[in-house]
Design a protein around this motif. Structure first.
Motif, PDB file in Angstrom:
ATOM      1  N   ALA A 138     -34.224 -12.178  -7.020  1.00 41.73           N
ATOM      2  CA  ALA A 138     -34.128 -10.738  -6.747  1.00 41.73           C
ATOM      3  C   ALA A 138     -33.824 -10.496  -5.271  1.00 41.73           C
ATOM      4  N   ARG A 139     -34.454 -11.261  -4.421  1.00 40.99           N
ATOM      5  CA  ARG A 139     -34.241 -11.105  -2.979  1.00 40.99           C
ATOM      6  C   ARG A 139     -32.783 -11.390  -2.613  1.00 40.99           C
ATOM      7  N   GLU A 140     -32.236 -12.459  -3.148  1.00 38.53           N
ATOM      8  CA  GLU A 140     -30.844 -12.800  -2.852  1.00 38.53           C
ATOM      9  C   GLU A 140     -29.891 -11.715  -3.346  1.00 38.53           C
ATOM     10  N   THR A 141     -30.151 -11.201  -4.539  1.00 42.85           N
ATOM     11  CA  THR A 141     -29.297 -10.152  -5.104  1.00 42.85           C
ATOM     12  C   THR A 141     -29.314  -8.895  -4.246  1.00 42.85           C
ATOM     13  N   ALA A 142     -30.512  -8.435  -3.877  1.00 45.89           N
ATOM     14  CA  ALA A 142     -30.643  -7.191  -3.118  1.00 45.89           C
ATOM     15  C   ALA A 142     -30.004  -7.305  -1.741  1.00 45.89           C
ATOM     16  N   ARG A 143     -30.227  -8.405  -1.071  1.00 48.35           N
ATOM     17  CA  ARG A 143     -29.723  -8.532   0.295  1.00 48.35           C
ATOM     18  C   ARG A 143     -28.212  -8.758   0.330  1.00 48.35           C
ATOM     19  N   THR A 144     -27.659  -9.284  -0.744  1.00 45.91           N
ATOM     20  CA  THR A 144     -26.216  -9.468  -0.805  1.00 45.91           C
ATOM     21  C   THR A 144     -25.511  -8.160  -1.126  1.00 45.91           C
ATOM     22  N   ARG A 145     -25.965  -7.468  -2.177  1.00 46.04           N
ATOM     23  CA  ARG A 145     -25.249  -6.273  -2.636  1.00 46.04           C
ATOM     24  C   ARG A 145     -25.603  -5.029  -1.836  1.00 46.04           C
ATOM     25  N   TYR A 146     -26.848  -4.921  -1.388  1.00 41.35           N
ATOM     26  CA  TYR A 146     -27.307  -3.691  -0.752  1.00 41.35           C
ATOM     27  C   TYR A 146     -27.679  -3.893   0.715  1.00 41.35           C
ATOM     28  N   GLY A 147     -26.974  -4.786   1.366  1.00 39.30           N
ATOM     29  CA  GLY A 147     -27.228  -5.026   2.778  1.00 39.30           C
ATOM     30  C   GLY A 147     -26.807  -3.849   3.646  1.00 39.30           C
ATOM     31  N   LEU A 148     -27.454  -3.703   4.788  1.00 31.54           N
ATOM     32  CA  LEU A 148     -27.181  -2.579   5.673  1.00 31.54           C
ATOM     33  C   LEU A 148     -25.773  -2.641   6.254  1.00 31.54           C
ATOM     34  N   ASP A 149     -25.292  -3.830   6.585  1.00 31.53           N
ATOM     35  CA  ASP A 149     -23.952  -3.937   7.185  1.00 31.53           C
ATOM     36  C   ASP A 149     -22.882  -3.428   6.224  1.00 31.53           C
ATOM     37  N   ARG A 150     -22.967  -3.796   4.958  1.00 36.75           N
ATOM     38  CA  ARG A 150     -21.986  -3.321   3.978  1.00 36.75           C
ATOM     39  C   ARG A 150     -22.059  -1.816   3.841  1.00 36.75           C
ATOM     40  N   PHE A 151     -23.262  -1.266   3.780  1.00 34.17           N
ATOM     41  CA  PHE A 151     -23.474   0.178   3.643  1.00 34.17           C
ATOM     42  C   PHE A 151     -22.860   0.934   4.814  1.00 34.17           C
ATOM     43  N   LEU A 152     -23.146   0.496   6.039  1.00 35.41           N
ATOM     44  CA  LEU A 152     -22.637   1.193   7.224  1.00 35.41           C
ATOM     45  C   LEU A 152     -21.128   1.025   7.368  1.00 35.41           C
ATOM     46  N   THR A 153     -20.603  -0.122   6.991  1.00 35.51           N
ATOM     47  CA  THR A 153     -19.153  -0.322   7.028  1.00 35.51           C
ATOM     48  C   THR A 153     -18.456   0.623   6.057  1.00 35.51           C
ATOM     49  N   ASP A 154     -18.988   0.740   4.854  1.00 36.64           N
ATOM     50  CA  ASP A 154     -18.415   1.661   3.869  1.00 36.64           C
ATOM     51  C   ASP A 154     -18.456   3.096   4.372  1.00 36.64           C
ATOM     52  N   TRP A 155     -19.579   3.479   4.988  1.00 35.12           N
ATOM     53  CA  TRP A 155     -19.696   4.845   5.490  1.00 35.12           C
ATOM     54  C   TRP A 155     -18.769   5.084   6.677  1.00 35.12           C
ATOM     55  N   ASP A 156     -18.654   4.122   7.572  1.00 42.05           N
ATOM     56  CA  ASP A 156     -17.754   4.297   8.722  1.00 42.05           C
ATOM     57  C   ASP A 156     -16.319   4.493   8.259  1.00 42.05           C
ATOM     58  N   ARG A 157     -15.916   3.732   7.263  1.00 42.08           N
ATOM     59  CA  ARG A 157     -14.562   3.877   6.737  1.00 42.08           C
ATOM     60  C   ARG A 157     -14.345   5.286   6.184  1.00 42.08           C
ATOM     61  N   LEU A 158     -15.334   5.776   5.432  1.00 39.59           N
ATOM     62  CA  LEU A 158     -15.217   7.106   4.840  1.00 39.59           C
ATOM     63  C   LEU A 158     -15.233   8.197   5.909  1.00 39.59           C
ATOM     64  N   LEU A 159     -16.107   8.068   6.888  1.00 37.48           N
ATOM     65  CA  LEU A 159     -16.187   9.065   7.959  1.00 37.48           C
ATOM     66  C   LEU A 159     -14.875   9.143   8.737  1.00 37.48           C
ATOM     67  N   GLU A 160     -14.300   7.999   9.045  1.00 38.98           N
ATOM     68  CA  GLU A 160     -13.027   7.971   9.765  1.00 38.98           C
ATOM     69  C   GLU A 160     -11.931   8.635   8.939  1.00 38.98           C
ATOM     70  N   GLU A 161     -11.898   8.341   7.632  1.00 37.68           N
ATOM     71  CA  GLU A 161     -10.874   8.946   6.770  1.00 37.68           C
ATOM     72  C   GLU A 161     -11.000  10.462   6.735  1.00 37.68           C
ATOM     73  N   GLU A 162     -12.233  10.954   6.642  1.00 37.95           N
ATOM     74  CA  GLU A 162     -12.433  12.391   6.547  1.00 37.95           C
ATOM     75  C   GLU A 162     -12.124  13.078   7.878  1.00 37.95           C
ATOM     76  N   LEU A 163     -12.513  12.452   8.979  1.00 39.91           N
ATOM     77  CA  LEU A 163     -12.250  13.052  10.284  1.00 39.91           C
ATOM     78  C   LEU A 163     -10.744  13.080  10.576  1.00 39.91           C
ATOM     79  N   CYS A 164     -10.086  11.977  10.260  1.00 42.90           N
ATOM     80  CA  CYS A 164      -8.636  11.922  10.509  1.00 42.90           C
ATOM     81  C   CYS A 164      -7.902  12.892   9.592  1.00 42.90           C
ATOM     82  N   GLY A 165      -8.381  13.034   8.363  1.00 44.09           N
ATOM     83  CA  GLY A 165      -7.732  13.934   7.424  1.00 44.09           C
ATOM     84  C   GLY A 165      -7.863  15.397   7.785  1.00 44.09           C
ATOM     85  N   SER A 166      -8.837  15.729   8.620  1.00 44.00           N
ATOM     86  CA  SER A 166      -9.049  17.127   9.005  1.00 44.00           C
ATOM     87  C   SER A 166      -8.213  17.520  10.213  1.00 44.00           C
ATOM     88  N   ARG A 167      -7.587  16.549  10.816  1.00 43.28           N
ATOM     89  CA  ARG A 167      -6.836  16.837  12.063  1.00 43.28           C
ATOM     90  C   ARG A 167      -5.347  17.035  11.772  1.00 43.28           C
TER      91      ARG A 167
END
Length: 325
Positions: free
Chosen positions: A296-325
């Protein structure tokens, strides 16, 4: 970026504010639901800053994160500028639909062209009818727990907020059956009085109300196994955190839990008798509990790691900010 967001969900916001941006969190004198300010039981970085409604009028804000429908109008009032368009807005949907004829539930932000809806699970995205509003999914991520699993106590751990009020939604009615297998420790907000509500004595159910996150996780790790009995919620981050600690999990196979907990990482079933038997087995077999918890520990840390989460959010934030300009 300078990002405005309200403190609504403590665990999710804790992960979100660990990014590289500056986060403006509204605070009001009463610290009510629209001005809770910084978390008091979760560790947040200094880049999450409290700001009053009056200060927001002159604040430099690049993007708004919304989590409740009424925040759209409130943000416009406090910022004194229109939301959407040149000031992009993302509505984060944390919840499964609970109003209307599921699965025909209409999202309150459906058919809008001034925001994006970001679901936290694919299950939520599937079940909400959002009409023509743009949608995406950014799956959860967690800050790695400091606590480690020991399983030294032959007890079962549960984390539920407001279990009496939410009742069948969170599987509160199922707890007495598991209390026959082993004593229960129930953590969360508004858990006081749960034993009396269920007719369970203190030796079968003990409550731990609103502990600091680090202390709660340390206490969870001492229990033999973790129970997740929610019938109709999104994906509880406490389940992912318990897995990341290394706890074996016994899970009602409903909503996103089916995808989050593969068979090798926990015991899932819609049959309560199967879950009861699994809980009893883990209580009686500590070595088996440790083996399941390690997966369970290996599964959670692989799929739900903080780095993956923040990378996904940064990509989305950049897309939305650029799309508004």
């Amino acid at each position: 970026m300078n990002i405005l967001l309200w403190h609504v969900h403590g665990s999710w916001t804790t992960s979100f504010v660990h990014g590289k941006h500056r986060y403006l969190v509204p605070v009001t004198p009463d610290r009510g639901p629209y001005g809770l300010g910084r978390a008091r039981t979760y560790p947040w970085p200094d880049t999450a800053e409290e700001v009053t409604p009056e200060q927001l009028a002159d604040a430099d804000v690049d993007l708004v994160i919304l989590q409740r429908p009424e925040e759209f109008e409130l943000a416009g009032q406090w910022l004194r500028r229109p939301i959407g368009g040149s000031l992009p807005a993302i509505f984060v949907e944390h919840n499964t639909p609970k109003e209307g004829a599921v699965p025909n539930s209409r999202h309150p932000m459906a058919d809008r062209d001034d925001l994006l809806i970001a679901h936290v699970t694919h299950f939520n995205s599937l079940f909400w009818d959002t009409g023509g509003t743009r949608t995406t999914v950014v799956e959860h991520g967690i800050v790695d727990p400091v606590a480690s699993y020991t399983g030294e106590l032959d007890r079962l751990a549960v984390v539920i907020n407001e279990p009496v009020r939410r009742g069948r939604v969170t599987g509160t009615d199922l707890l007495p059956r598991f209390a026959e297998v082993a004593p229960l420790d129930v953590f969360g907000l508004g858990v006081a009085g749960l034993g009396d509500h269920l007719g369970l004595p203190p030796e079968r159910l003990t409550t731990h109300d609103d502990l600091p996150q680090s202390r709660m996780q340390a206490e969870l790790g001492r229990r033999r196994a973790y129970l997740h009995l929610c019938r109709w919620t999104s994906l509880g981050l406490s389940l992912i955190e318990a897995m990341a600690i290394g706890m074996p999990v016994v899970v009602l196979a409903a909503t996103e839990a089916v995808a989050a907990v593969p068979p090798e990482a926990g015991v899932l079933s819609t049959r309560v008798d199967t879950l009861l038997a699994a809980a009893a087995h883990l209580i009686d077999q500590p070595a088996a509990a440790h083996r399941l918890g390690a997966r369970a520990r290996e599964t959670a840390r692989t799929r739900y790691g903080l780095d993956r989460f923040l990378t996904d959010w940064d990509r989305l934030l950049e897309e939305e900010l650029c799309g508004s300009r």
